[in-house]
Design an enzyme around this catalytic site. Structure first.
Site, PDB file in Angstrom:
ATOM      1  N   ASN A  93       0.847  -1.201   0.000  1.00  0.00           N
ATOM      2  CA  ASN A  93       0.000   0.000   0.000  1.00  0.00           C
ATOM      3  C   ASN A  93       0.880   1.248   0.000  1.00  0.00           C
ATOM      4  O   ASN A  93       2.094   1.159   0.078  1.00  0.00           O
ATOM      5  CB  ASN A  93      -0.973  -0.028   1.188  1.00  0.00           C
ATOM      6  N   HIS A  94       0.212   2.381  -0.087  1.00  0.00           N
ATOM      7  CA  HIS A  94       0.943   3.644  -0.282  1.00  0.00           C
ATOM      8  C   HIS A  94       1.358   4.344   0.998  1.00  0.00           C
ATOM      9  O   HIS A  94       1.755   5.510   0.959  1.00  0.00           O
ATOM     10  CB  HIS A  94       0.087   4.616  -1.097  1.00  0.00           C
TER      11      HIS A  94
END
Ligand code: CTP
Ligand code: CA
Length: 237
Positions: free
Chosen positions: A34-35
């Site tokens: 994920n970011h």
């Protein structure tokens, strides 16, 4: 910020923080991720250390600029690795903060060799649920594997949806998790992920709900630590 402008009110406290995203391996070269930038967790670690705490950060994937001075960094990959490190280290902490963006799911298995493209097109990826580290920590405290005095803090990034707003989701999550403090962040429309500024609420076990006006992650970190300080039992009795 000048460190001498900060209170020195966390001296001697052992603070354990998870930060960043997890990587859930598919094969030796690929992962689901994920970011999360890890910036909020790092800002907390930096501010806590400046206020005198002994800080350890269990870091997944982070794009935060530079490791905070005087902070122990333990690198991890997957949610399961993060769970192992956090659970082990929580026994020696006064405050545990789950600021990491833990993947809810992971591939059921990791292929031993690199998955080939083949000519059949892509195979679906079967997922299974990761351990809930925060709930596990609260459970460990209930069962006495972690001291009853340990303060446990969670984060929630919420967008709100047709079933409720950011704060409604935050309140429901706070109940589910059983932690002492939940930092609810309003996200979406470019808010929070990878950006410098956060906004939201602090929900604490006494029932108080404090709005957090927009501000830098550094300012957010000091507000969160101010609140945590009030939850740490005083040892000078
Ligand atoms: N968390 C955790 N372990 C997980 C998932 C989340 O410890 N497997 C922690 C996060 O670090 C955060 C808090 O739980 O402190 C809330 O995470 P969030 O993703 O908002 O909550 P979930 O329970 O996963 O619910 P959902 O993603 O469905 O909103
Ligand atoms: Ca989640």
């Amino acid at each position: 910020d000048r460190p001498d402008a900060l209170p020195y009110d966390l001296a001697g406290l052992r603070v354990l923080i998870s930060a960043g995203g997890t990587r859930e391996p598919l094969d030796p070269v690929r992962f689901l991720g994920n970011h999360s930038s890890g910036k909020q967790g790092y800002a907390l670690g930096r501010a806590a250390a400046q206020r005198g705490a002994e800080v350890t950060i269990v870091a997944g994937t982070v794009s935060a600029a530079g490791d905070p001075a005087g902070v122990d960094i333990v690198g991890v990959g997957s949610a399961e690795q993060m769970a192992t490190e956090m659970t082990k280290r929580a026994a020696d902490a006064d405050v545990v903060i789950m600021a990491a963006a833990v993947a809810d799911f992971r591939p059921v298995s990791m292929a031993d060799a690199k998955i080939k493209k083949g000519d059949q097109g892509p195979a679906p990826i079967e997922l299974t649920t990761n351990p809930d580290i925060l709930r596990g920590l609260v459970e460990a405290r209930t069962e006495g594997r972690i001291a009853a005095s340990t303060v446990i803090v969670g984060f929630a990034a919420e967008t709100g949806d047709e079933t409720g707003g950011v704060l409604d989701h935050g309140r429901a999550k706070f109940k589910r998790k059983g932690c002492d403090l939940l930092v609810v962040n309003a996200v979406g429309n470019g808010k929070a992920f990878g950006t410098e500024d956060n906004t939201g609420w602090l929900l604490s076990s006494g029932g108080e709900e404090t709005a957090l006006p927009p501000g830098s992650k550094t300012l957010m970190a000091s507000r969160i630590l101010d609140e945590i300080r009030t939850l740490v039992p005083d040892e000078t009795e």
